[in-house]
Design an enzyme around this catalytic site. Structure first.
Site, PDB file in Angstrom:
ATOM      1  N   ASN A  81       0.840  -1.202   0.000  1.00 36.00           N
ATOM      2  CA  ASN A  81       0.000   0.000   0.000  1.00 36.00           C
ATOM      3  C   ASN A  81       0.871   1.246   0.000  1.00 36.00           C
ATOM      4  OD1 ASN A  81      -2.415  -1.417   0.069  1.00 36.00           O
ATOM      5  ND2 ASN A  81      -2.324  -1.614   2.288  1.00 36.00           N
ATOM      6  N   HIS A  82       0.524   2.202  -0.836  1.00 35.04           N
ATOM      7  CA  HIS A  82       1.264   3.460  -0.934  1.00 35.04           C
ATOM      8  C   HIS A  82       0.470   4.572  -0.257  1.00 35.04           C
ATOM      9  CE1 HIS A  82       4.177   2.323  -4.325  1.00 35.04           C
ATOM     10  NE2 HIS A  82       3.592   1.213  -3.915  1.00 35.04           N
ATOM     11  N   GLN A  83       1.191   5.554   0.251  1.00 37.02           N
ATOM     12  CA  GLN A  83       0.550   6.709   0.871  1.00 37.02           C
ATOM     13  C   GLN A  83      -0.318   7.415  -0.168  1.00 37.02           C
ATOM     14  OE1 GLN A  83       3.328   9.587   2.371  1.00 37.02           O
ATOM     15  NE2 GLN A  83       1.745  10.745   3.458  1.00 37.02           N
TER      16      GLN A  83
END
Length: 186
Positions: A81-83
């Site tokens: 998961n990316h910001q």
């Protein structure tokens, strides 16, 4: 007991002369992967099926006893998961040469531990996304992508995985959950 032999949860290959299936627990090196006795995968290396599992996230993959995991199954962990609440989703802070501080853990879309109950059957090439909880006795259909929790003794299929049906009526599910056969002496 067959031929005077008892099942051994610490044996890597549960079928003599067949190396395409392993009990997972005795092969685990990562302390953030916890697997119960007799759970197996149709492969030679379980940890390669756990992707984006970075120590700094602290998330765990917890799998109960007597789970059956088919070939090609992938457990995607929180590191994938990316910001999303910043100007860019690009993870500059993880790559060498960029002068960026990592975001606060609260700013990352961490979904917690991934937990698979006992006696869960996960079909070929299924993908389990971060933070999902799959209840005891559930069945995950082949090629399914599971992004939401799955109730005990429920069959889910598809992308995204949707409930096909319950395996048993609610009364029997309640009895099975209270009996917890996987905790009995084997």
């Amino acid at each position: 007991m067959i031929n005077g032999k008892r099942p051994d949860p610490d044996k890597v290959h549960p079928i003599n002369g067949y190396d395409k299936e392993i009990y997972i627990k005795p092969t685990i090196n990562n302390p953030n992967i916890i697997v119960g006795d007799f759970s197996y995968i149709a492969d030679l290396d379980f940890e390669s099926h756990v992707t984006h599992h970075y120590q700094w996230n602290g998330d765990k993959l917890i799998i109960g006893k007597f789970c059956q995991i088919a070939v090609g199954v992938e457990f995607v962990m929180n590191g994938a998961n990316h910001q999303m609440n910043a100007v860019s989703t690009f993870p500059f802070y993880t790559l060498e040469g960029w002068d960026m501080e990592p975001p606060a853990m609260a700013d990352l879309p961490l979904k917690g531990d991934t937990i698979i109950g006992n006696d869960v059957w996960i079909g070929q090439n299924a993908v389990i996304l971060p933070g999902v909880h799959i209840g005891d006795g559930a069945i995950i259909g082949a090629n399914s992508v599971v992004g939401r929790n799955v109730e005990p003794y429920t069959i889910v299929v598809g992308n995204p995985a949707k409930v096909l049906r319950k395996r048993f009526d609610d009364e029997l599910i309640g009895l099975l959950q209270s009996f917890k056969w996987w905790e009995k002496k084997h």
